[in-house]
Enzyme design. Structure first.
Site, PDB file in Angstrom:
ATOM      1  N   ASP A  38      58.804 -88.609  27.498  1.00  0.00           N
ATOM      2  CA  ASP A  38      58.974 -89.272  26.207  1.00  0.00           C
ATOM      3  C   ASP A  38      60.367 -89.855  26.007  1.00  0.00           C
ATOM      4  O   ASP A  38      60.653 -90.409  24.944  1.00  0.00           O
ATOM      5  CB  ASP A  38      58.609 -88.339  25.051  1.00  0.00           C
ATOM      6  CG  ASP A  38      58.999 -86.895  25.277  1.00  0.00           C
ATOM      7  OD1 ASP A  38      59.694 -86.604  26.271  1.00  0.00           O
ATOM      8  OD2 ASP A  38      58.614 -86.043  24.464  1.00  0.00           O
TER       9      ASP A  38
ATOM     10  N   HIS B 177      62.919 -84.193  23.749  1.00  0.00           N
ATOM     11  CA  HIS B 177      63.212 -83.196  22.723  1.00  0.00           C
ATOM     12  C   HIS B 177      63.852 -81.961  23.363  1.00  0.00           C
ATOM     13  O   HIS B 177      63.463 -81.565  24.469  1.00  0.00           O
ATOM     14  CB  HIS B 177      61.941 -82.777  21.988  1.00  0.00           C
ATOM     15  CG  HIS B 177      61.197 -83.913  21.371  1.00  0.00           C
ATOM     16  ND1 HIS B 177      60.159 -84.555  22.013  1.00  0.00           N
ATOM     17  CD2 HIS B 177      61.352 -84.537  20.182  1.00  0.00           C
ATOM     18  CE1 HIS B 177      59.691 -85.519  21.240  1.00  0.00           C
ATOM     19  NE2 HIS B 177      60.405 -85.538  20.135  1.00  0.00           N
TER      20      HIS B 177
ATOM     21  N   HIS C  78      58.777 -75.775  23.247  1.00  0.00           N
ATOM     22  CA  HIS C  78      59.218 -75.436  21.883  1.00  0.00           C
ATOM     23  C   HIS C  78      58.770 -74.036  21.445  1.00  0.00           C
ATOM     24  O   HIS C  78      59.275 -73.520  20.439  1.00  0.00           O
ATOM     25  CB  HIS C  78      58.699 -76.451  20.876  1.00  0.00           C
ATOM     26  CG  HIS C  78      59.260 -77.825  21.041  1.00  0.00           C
ATOM     27  ND1 HIS C  78      60.615 -78.067  21.091  1.00  0.00           N
ATOM     28  CD2 HIS C  78      58.648 -79.032  21.169  1.00  0.00           C
ATOM     29  CE1 HIS C  78      60.817 -79.374  21.247  1.00  0.00           C
ATOM     30  NE2 HIS C  78      59.646 -79.969  21.311  1.00  0.00           N
TER      31      HIS C  78
ATOM     32  N   ASP D 201      62.523 -83.534  29.049  1.00  0.00           N
ATOM     33  CA  ASP D 201      61.799 -84.021  27.877  1.00  0.00           C
ATOM     34  C   ASP D 201      62.801 -84.553  26.855  1.00  0.00           C
ATOM     35  O   ASP D 201      63.925 -84.043  26.758  1.00  0.00           O
ATOM     36  CB  ASP D 201      60.999 -82.865  27.269  1.00  0.00           C
ATOM     37  CG  ASP D 201      60.047 -83.299  26.174  1.00  0.00           C
ATOM     38  OD1 ASP D 201      58.848 -83.436  26.452  1.00  0.00           O
ATOM     39  OD2 ASP D 201      60.507 -83.489  25.031  1.00  0.00           O
TER      40      ASP D 201
END
Length: 336
Positions: free
Chosen positions: A246, A161, A122, A159
């Site tokens: 995740d 996200h 991120h 991931d």
């Protein structure tokens, strides 16, 4: 596998309630304790040129000084303490080490996997967010591209996200292909299928925003029909997997249904792809916030690359997964 690991990464203390805690690395080590061919490597050669090339110099100094002053909340989710700067640099160093190992031929039970934290995908050029300060995968890719004979790097980010930082850093470049599997609508809200790159990087970003409830068959179908053909056409010298866990069916912060076995099959398919196109393969840890599911996912990949055959998972994709696949094919991905 060879696991890049540094004790300083445990000293990035986010507090007792934060999901991105030092216990994540401790859980992985406990789970790997009885596994064969586990080697921990404390890489120390800091990739300074790559860090400075990826991140704004003023931003780097701001983070360093913020940590030197004791840290605090950079934003609502992204927490630092005094040791965070050293931990973030170590995490980036481990990712660059993994890229080097892969490019030097490490394979099979010696495949490199960087176990650093804080995670990175991120972090944008000039800001920290989403638990991330330095973009480890981007730094590893930039570090690799500075080696003689390395012209192209592909990043597969699974991931849950979207890796907005990695996408932004390479969005207008032709030497990095960024592909992301993520849950649609989840933080940070980016990663639409229409985000495909700009200028020289047009067509070098591939976003796969799966609807919640997507699982193994969806991931494997998109990898087979779209990601593998795209990477084959791109001909990278190195594939970096931004390996978050995740999207696991039992992770506490997502609604996806990827199984532990599913991660193993996906890793096996990526390994087969890397062999087919003669590319190095390196893994860089991102998210994963259920300690048991995170550590089980890492162990599953270790066992597969250590010679265990992955389970067979071949059901048809869900309707939602098929819709995403159809939209990507409609745009021309997978058929160029």
């Amino acid at each position: 596998m060879k696991f890049g690991y540094r004790e300083i990464c445990l000293e990035h203390d986010t507090g007792s309630r934060h999901p991105e805690s030092p216990d994540r690395l401790r859980a992985i080590q406990r789970t790997l304790a009885d596994s064969a061919n586990v080697e921990y490597v404390p890489a120390t050669a800091i990739p300074r040129d790559a860090i400075w090339a990826v991140h704004d110099h003023d931003y780097l100094e701001d983070v360093r000084q913020f940590c030197a002053n004791g840290g605090g909340n950079w934003d609502a989710d992204t927490v630092a303490v005094e040791a965070t700067w050293d931990a973030a640099v170590a995490s980036a160093t481990l990712a660059a080490w993994a890229a080097d190992e892969a490019l030097e031929g490490a394979d099979g039970c010696e495949t490199p996997f960087s176990l650093g934290r804080p995670p990175g995908h991120h972090a944008v050029e000039d800001d920290a967010m989403g638990f991330c300060f330095l973009n480890n995968a981007a730094i590893a890719a930039e570090h690799a591209l500075r080696r003689d004979g390395v012209d192209r790097v592909a990043i597969l980010d699974w991931d849950v996200h979207h890796g907005n930082g990695t996408q932004d850093i390479f969005y207008d470049r032709s030497d990095v292909y960024y592909a992301s599997f993520h849950e649609e609508g989840l933080y940070p809200g980016t990663g639409d299928v229409g985000e495909t790159g700009a200028d020289a990087g047009r067509g070098r970003t591939l976003n796969v925003p799966f609807p919640s409830g997507s699982g193994d068959a969806d991931y494997l179908a998109v990898h087979r029909e779209v990601v593998a053909p795209e990477f084959e056409n791109f001909e990278p010298d190195l594939i970096i997997v931004s390996a978050g866990f995740d999207a696991h069916e039992n992770d506490p912060i997502s609604r996806m249904l990827v199984s532990t076995a599913g991660y193993g099959v996906l890793a096996e398919r990526v390994h087969e792809l890397a062999d087919r196109i003669d590319a190095g393969l390196a893994f860089v840890l991102e998210g994963g916030y259920g300690l048991e599911t995170l550590s089980a996912g890492v162990r599953e990949i270790h066992e597969v690359l250590n010679g265990e055959h992955a389970d067979s998972i071949e059901p048809a994709p869900t309707d939602g997964g098929q819709n995403v696949l159809d939209s990507l094919v409609y745009q021309g991905f997978g058929s160029r």
